[in-house]
Design a protein around this motif. Structure first.
Motif, mmCIF file in Angstrom:
data_model
loop_
_atom_site.group_PDB
_atom_site.id
_atom_site.type_symbol
_atom_site.label_atom_id
_atom_site.label_comp_id
_atom_site.label_asym_id
_atom_site.label_seq_id
_atom_site.Cartn_x
_atom_site.Cartn_y
_atom_site.Cartn_z
ATOM 1 N N LEU A 157 0.710 -1.825 0.216
ATOM 2 C CA LEU A 157 0.205 0.005 -0.076
ATOM 3 C C LEU A 157 0.590 1.136 -0.209
ATOM 4 O O LEU A 157 2.726 1.210 0.637
ATOM 5 C CB LEU A 157 -1.022 0.215 1.368
ATOM 6 C CG LEU A 157 -2.372 -1.178 1.397
ATOM 7 C CD1 LEU A 157 -3.213 -1.175 2.487
ATOM 8 C CD2 LEU A 157 -3.037 -0.828 -0.113
ATOM 9 N N PRO A 158 0.471 2.059 -0.365
ATOM 10 C CA PRO A 158 1.001 3.527 -0.508
ATOM 11 C C PRO A 158 1.251 4.597 0.695
ATOM 12 O O PRO A 158 0.026 3.366 1.485
ATOM 13 C CB PRO A 158 0.368 4.206 -1.647
ATOM 14 C CG PRO A 158 -0.972 4.018 -1.657
ATOM 15 C CD PRO A 158 -0.759 2.372 -1.444
ATOM 16 N N ARG A 159 2.458 4.554 1.360
ATOM 17 C CA ARG A 159 2.600 6.057 2.533
ATOM 18 C C ARG A 159 1.425 6.825 2.266
ATOM 19 O O ARG A 159 2.034 7.696 1.355
ATOM 20 C CB ARG A 159 4.202 5.772 2.738
ATOM 21 C CG ARG A 159 4.953 4.554 2.916
ATOM 22 C CD ARG A 159 4.272 4.081 4.050
ATOM 23 N NE ARG A 159 4.944 3.193 4.653
ATOM 24 C CZ ARG A 159 4.996 2.352 6.567
ATOM 25 N NH1 ARG A 159 3.564 2.750 6.971
ATOM 26 N NH2 ARG A 159 5.413 1.614 7.311
ATOM 27 N N VAL A 160 0.676 7.082 3.864
ATOM 28 C CA VAL A 160 -0.715 7.802 3.794
ATOM 29 C C VAL A 160 0.036 8.635 5.352
ATOM 30 O O VAL A 160 0.395 7.744 6.529
ATOM 31 C CB VAL A 160 -0.637 7.797 3.405
ATOM 32 C CG1 VAL A 160 -1.981 8.556 2.916
ATOM 33 C CG2 VAL A 160 -1.649 7.318 2.026
ATOM 34 N N ALA A 161 0.230 9.832 5.368
ATOM 35 C CA ALA A 161 0.356 9.837 7.025
ATOM 36 C C ALA A 161 -0.855 10.174 7.166
ATOM 37 O O ALA A 161 -1.867 10.422 6.793
ATOM 38 C CB ALA A 161 0.792 11.706 6.982
ATOM 39 N N LYS A 163 -3.099 9.904 10.827
ATOM 40 C CA LYS A 163 -3.174 10.684 12.597
ATOM 41 C C LYS A 163 -3.705 9.558 13.564
ATOM 42 O O LYS A 163 -3.369 8.226 13.421
ATOM 43 C CB LYS A 163 -4.765 11.104 11.834
ATOM 44 C CG LYS A 163 -5.536 11.857 11.273
ATOM 45 C CD LYS A 163 -7.040 12.521 10.926
ATOM 46 C CE LYS A 163 -6.707 13.424 9.897
ATOM 47 N NZ LYS A 163 -8.781 13.828 10.402
ATOM 48 N N SER A 164 -2.527 10.540 14.172
ATOM 49 C CA SER A 164 -2.946 9.101 15.904
ATOM 50 C C SER A 164 -3.981 9.756 17.327
ATOM 51 O O SER A 164 -3.767 9.214 17.740
ATOM 52 C CB SER A 164 -1.298 9.444 16.293
ATOM 53 O OG SER A 164 -0.844 10.602 15.948
ATOM 54 N N LEU A 165 -4.226 10.884 16.646
ATOM 55 C CA LEU A 165 -4.536 11.645 17.399
ATOM 56 C C LEU A 165 -6.275 12.011 16.999
ATOM 57 O O LEU A 165 -5.922 12.493 15.733
ATOM 58 C CB LEU A 165 -4.734 12.566 18.353
ATOM 59 C CG LEU A 165 -3.636 12.419 19.282
ATOM 60 C CD1 LEU A 165 -2.784 13.411 19.857
ATOM 61 C CD2 LEU A 165 -3.388 10.901 20.688
ATOM 62 N N LEU A 166 -7.431 12.127 17.710
ATOM 63 C CA LEU A 166 -8.297 12.710 16.830
ATOM 64 C C LEU A 166 -8.505 13.920 17.209
ATOM 65 O O LEU A 166 -8.610 14.394 17.951
ATOM 66 C CB LEU A 166 -9.608 11.993 17.553
ATOM 67 C CG LEU A 166 -11.233 12.293 17.471
ATOM 68 C CD1 LEU A 166 -11.573 11.829 16.464
ATOM 69 C CD2 LEU A 166 -12.544 12.325 18.259
ATOM 70 N N GLY A 167 -9.078 14.599 15.534
ATOM 71 C CA GLY A 167 -8.820 16.074 15.529
ATOM 72 C C GLY A 167 -7.710 16.335 14.957
ATOM 73 O O GLY A 167 -7.409 17.472 14.392
ATOM 74 N N GLU A 168 -6.850 15.731 14.209
ATOM 75 C CA GLU A 168 -5.738 16.125 13.943
ATOM 76 C C GLU A 168 -5.269 15.738 12.615
ATOM 77 O O GLU A 168 -6.806 15.849 12.194
ATOM 78 C CB GLU A 168 -4.417 15.690 14.536
ATOM 79 C CG GLU A 168 -3.656 15.600 15.751
ATOM 80 C CD GLU A 168 -2.873 14.241 15.620
ATOM 81 O OE1 GLU A 168 -2.628 14.003 14.486
ATOM 82 O OE2 GLU A 168 -1.917 14.529 16.825
#
Length: 73
Positions: free
Chosen positions: A62-66, A68-73
């Motif tokens: 799969l392609p690398r995509v940033a 989110k680690s926290l809700l709301g970021e």
């Protein structure tokens, strides 16, 4: 005591089914034609029955995509 016990109802057994007439086996020519027709239909639906995948294929990573680690970021 005649009211406490009743005589069991008789069991009605249905008559056996009528025997089916014997069907003649197909001739070798008919069997060959039937086999060829089945092979043609199987070959025709073979292409349509394959699994459609995307252009990257099934095994490509799969392609690398940033993410989110926290809700709301």
């Amino acid at each position: 005591m005649g009211g406490l016990f009743r005589a069991p109802k008789p069991v009605i057994i249905p008559p056996p089914p009528a025997p089916t007439p014997a069907v003649a086996p197909p001739t070798p020519e008919q069997a060959g034609q039937q086999t060829q027709a089945e092979a043609r239909s199987r070959a025709a639906r073979g292409l349509e029955g394959t699994i459609a995948t995307s252009d990257r294929g099934v095994l490509a990573p799969l392609p690398r995509v940033a993410r989110k680690s926290l809700l709301g970021e």
